[in-house]
Design a protein around this motif. Structure first.
Motif, short mmCIF file in Angstrom:
data_model
loop_
_atom_site.label_atom_id
_atom_site.label_comp_id
_atom_site.label_asym_id
_atom_site.label_seq_id
_atom_site.Cartn_x
_atom_site.Cartn_y
_atom_site.Cartn_z
N VAL A 251 0.29 2.52 2.52
CA VAL A 251 -0.63 3.60 2.16
C VAL A 251 -1.47 3.16 0.95
CG1 VAL A 251 -0.86 6.01 1.46
CG2 VAL A 251 1.02 5.32 2.99
N LYS A 252 -2.79 3.26 1.06
CA LYS A 252 -3.64 2.88 -0.07
C LYS A 252 -3.85 4.08 -1.00
CE LYS A 252 -8.29 3.38 1.96
NZ LYS A 252 -9.53 2.63 2.24
N GLN A 253 -4.04 3.79 -2.28
CA GLN A 253 -4.21 4.80 -3.31
C GLN A 253 -5.36 4.42 -4.23
OE1 GLN A 253 -1.81 7.68 -4.02
NE2 GLN A 253 -1.76 7.23 -1.84
N GLN A 254 -6.07 5.41 -4.73
CA GLN A 254 -7.09 5.20 -5.77
C GLN A 254 -8.11 4.12 -5.37
OE1 GLN A 254 -4.96 4.39 -9.41
NE2 GLN A 254 -3.60 6.12 -9.16
N SER A 255 -8.50 4.13 -4.12
CA SER A 255 -9.46 3.13 -3.64
C SER A 255 -10.88 3.70 -3.73
CB SER A 255 -9.16 2.73 -2.20
OG SER A 255 -10.18 1.90 -1.68
N ARG A 256 -11.83 2.87 -4.15
CA ARG A 256 -13.22 3.29 -4.17
C ARG A 256 -13.79 3.34 -2.76
NH1 ARG A 256 -15.55 -1.05 -8.29
NH2 ARG A 256 -14.09 -2.30 -7.05
N ASN A 257 -13.16 2.64 -1.84
CA ASN A 257 -13.58 2.65 -0.45
C ASN A 257 -12.86 3.76 0.28
OD1 ASN A 257 -13.71 1.97 2.43
ND2 ASN A 257 -14.70 0.08 1.72
N THR A 258 -13.61 4.66 0.89
CA THR A 258 -13.01 5.85 1.51
C THR A 258 -12.68 5.65 2.99
OG1 THR A 258 -15.23 6.71 2.01
CG2 THR A 258 -14.18 7.40 -0.08
N SER A 259 -12.86 4.43 3.51
CA SER A 259 -12.55 4.19 4.92
C SER A 259 -11.04 4.24 5.13
CB SER A 259 -13.08 2.83 5.37
OG SER A 259 -12.25 1.79 4.91
N LYS A 260 -10.64 4.34 6.38
CA LYS A 260 -9.21 4.41 6.71
C LYS A 260 -8.53 3.05 6.62
CE LYS A 260 -10.02 4.00 11.71
NZ LYS A 260 -9.81 4.64 13.03
N TYR A 261 -9.34 1.98 6.51
CA TYR A 261 -8.78 0.64 6.49
C TYR A 261 -8.42 0.20 5.08
CZ TYR A 261 -10.79 0.57 11.16
OH TYR A 261 -11.11 0.86 12.45
N ILE A 262 -7.44 -0.69 4.97
CA ILE A 262 -7.03 -1.23 3.68
C ILE A 262 -7.86 -2.47 3.38
CG2 ILE A 262 -5.12 -2.30 2.42
CD1 ILE A 262 -3.25 -0.49 4.05
N ASN A 263 -8.53 -2.44 2.24
CA ASN A 263 -9.44 -3.51 1.86
C ASN A 263 -8.81 -4.43 0.83
OD1 ASN A 263 -12.23 -2.62 3.12
ND2 ASN A 263 -11.28 -0.78 2.28
N CYS A 264 -9.39 -5.60 0.69
CA CYS A 264 -8.93 -6.56 -0.31
C CYS A 264 -8.96 -5.92 -1.70
CB CYS A 264 -9.81 -7.80 -0.26
SG CYS A 264 -9.34 -9.09 -1.42
N ASP A 265 -7.91 -6.10 -2.47
CA ASP A 265 -7.75 -5.58 -3.83
C ASP A 265 -7.51 -4.08 -3.88
OD1 ASP A 265 -7.96 -8.05 -5.05
OD2 ASP A 265 -10.14 -7.93 -5.21
N ASP A 266 -7.29 -3.44 -2.74
CA ASP A 266 -6.87 -2.03 -2.76
C ASP A 266 -5.48 -1.91 -3.38
OD1 ASP A 266 -9.04 -0.70 -1.77
OD2 ASP A 266 -8.31 -0.57 0.29
N GLN A 267 -5.25 -0.77 -4.05
CA GLN A 267 -3.90 -0.44 -4.49
C GLN A 267 -3.16 0.23 -3.34
OE1 GLN A 267 -4.64 1.85 -8.17
NE2 GLN A 267 -3.43 0.29 -9.21
N ILE A 268 -1.92 -0.16 -3.14
CA ILE A 268 -1.12 0.42 -2.07
C ILE A 268 0.28 0.74 -2.58
CG2 ILE A 268 -2.32 -0.89 -0.26
CD1 ILE A 268 0.34 -2.63 -0.16
N PHE A 269 0.99 1.59 -1.85
CA PHE A 269 2.45 1.65 -2.00
C PHE A 269 3.06 1.44 -0.62
CE2 PHE A 269 1.47 6.27 -1.60
CZ PHE A 269 2.27 6.60 -0.51
N LEU A 270 4.30 0.94 -0.62
CA LEU A 270 5.03 0.67 0.61
C LEU A 270 6.29 1.52 0.63
CD1 LEU A 270 4.66 -3.22 0.71
CD2 LEU A 270 3.72 -1.61 2.38
N GLN A 271 6.38 2.39 1.63
CA GLN A 271 7.55 3.26 1.77
C GLN A 271 8.42 2.76 2.92
OE1 GLN A 271 6.87 7.38 2.86
NE2 GLN A 271 8.71 8.04 1.77
N HIS A 272 9.70 2.54 2.62
CA HIS A 272 10.64 2.13 3.65
C HIS A 272 10.98 3.35 4.50
CE1 HIS A 272 14.70 0.75 5.15
NE2 HIS A 272 13.89 -0.22 5.50
#
Length: 363
Positions: A251-272
């Motif tokens: 899941v991406k967080q605090q991204s300037r890009n509002t698309s549904k895709y995860i972009n290079c240098d996006d912040q993410i968290f990983l939930q098990h």
């Protein structure tokens, strides 16, 4: 066809595998039945032979993941099926725990998966192989046994045998190096393998994924076991078979890009997903002291993703996961829990091959 004009090789395609040292072709065969306690047994074996027209030298390359119809890339996890017998190349599993010795290689019903590695082992040359299709030599490392497929010359009769070996000879740059070779045939049955659909699959935020180490073939894995170091849920790297403990939500967080895709240098968290806890990093040393501790907790930790060549994170393309300028990596040590062949997962300061990950599956 000259090597410089070589087209990239495709998955699920009929190919030959050529030893770079001898220029002979990998061949599978079933030997004569042997009588044992009143029963007949078929003995399968692998060898090298010079005749490239022999059907025994034909193999099918199958990707471990679901996206079978694409070109082969360095870092792909493959099974190698012998076309004539429909059996798979396997390192002898009876010798799995003894990594100091060479092991026999045979054909078996169950697939064993091999990582396609670049022929060069040093970190400085690795970047030039990222996102590159297979047109040049490679090595094959068993993800299950962590041994390389090699050919061994027996000087007494000047023949080659197929073996597996964990530690390659640093002074022998061609040990365990192979080439794919196209099969030239007008047989209509073989034409079914000559197909490819190579549309990119972009990684979407919130999707259920399996994350695999590009270099080793092991997955990012967690389970209910608690580490003694921090009294937190353990995170490891795991081989086969894939199971429910391999799935994460990305899941991406605090991204300037509002698309549904995860972009290079996006912040993410990983939930098990099975335990609902989040991947976390720590300043604390890991169990092996080879890096910093990785664990799961109920507090989400933000990481940065960094891909290579592409702006959007793409399935089966390498990327890194960073935390405070440290890279998520697979350790060379066994995990603290010592469950099966699970390896330790750590954060390290310097980027190496084992810091590269890919999204193997997305649901």
């Amino acid at each position: 066809m000259e090597q410089k004009d070589q087209l990239p090789f495709k998955t699920f395609q009929l190919l030959q595998i050529q030893c770079q040292i001898s220029k002979k072709f990998l061949s599978g065969n079933i030997q004569l039945k042997q009588q044992f306690i009143g029963k007949d047994f078929e003995i399968t074996s692998l060898s090298l032979q010079i005749n490239g027209n022999d059907p025994d030298t034909h193999f099918i390359i199958e990707l471990q993941n679901d996206t079978e119809n694409k070109f082969l890339y360095y870092g792909d996890l493959i099974a190698i099926k012998h076309f004539k017998t429909q059996l798979y190349i396997n390192v002898n599993h009876d010798q799995r725990s003894d990594h100091s010795k060479e092991a026999d290689v045979c054909l078996m019903e169950q697939p064993e998966y091999f990582v396609i590695q670049p022929p060069e082992q040093d970190n400085t040359s690795l970047l030039k192989y990222l996102n590159k299709t297979i047109t040049h030599p490679f090595r094959l490392l068993s993800s299950d046994n962590r041994k390389y497929l090699i050919s061994q010359l027996y000087k007494n009769d000047n023949t080659f045998q197929i073996k597996s070996k964990q530690k390659l000879n640093a002074n022998n740059q061609t040990e365990g190096v192979w080439n794919f070779v196209y099969i030239n045939s007008t047989n209509n049955i073989l034409k079914m393998f000559n197909r490819v659909y190579n549309l990119p699959i972009y990684v979407e935020s919130g999707r259920k994924v399996i994350i695999r180490n590009l270099w080793t073939g092991f997955t990012l894995h967690s389970h209910n076991n608690i580490t003694q170091l921090r009294k937190a849920q353990e995170v490891t790297c795991f081989s086969h078979p894939r199971d429910d403990n391999d799935y994460w939500s990305i899941v991406k967080q605090q991204s300037r890009n509002t698309s549904k895709y995860i972009n290079c240098d996006d912040q993410i968290f990983l939930q098990h997903l099975k335990t609902a806890l989040y991947l976390n990093g720590s300043d604390q040393e890991s169990y092996s002291k080879l890096g910093q501790l990785v664990f799961c907790s109920d507090e989400p930790q933000l990481f940065y993703t960094q891909s290579f060549d592409d702006f959007i994170l793409e399935m089966n393309k390498p990327f890194t996961i960073k935390f405070n300028n440290y890279f998520l990596a697979q350790s060379s040590s066994a995990a603290e829990s010592k469950i099966g062949i699970q390896q330790e997962c750590i954060f390290v300061k310097n980027q190496t091959q084992k810091c590269l990950w890919i999204i193997e599956k997305m649901i």
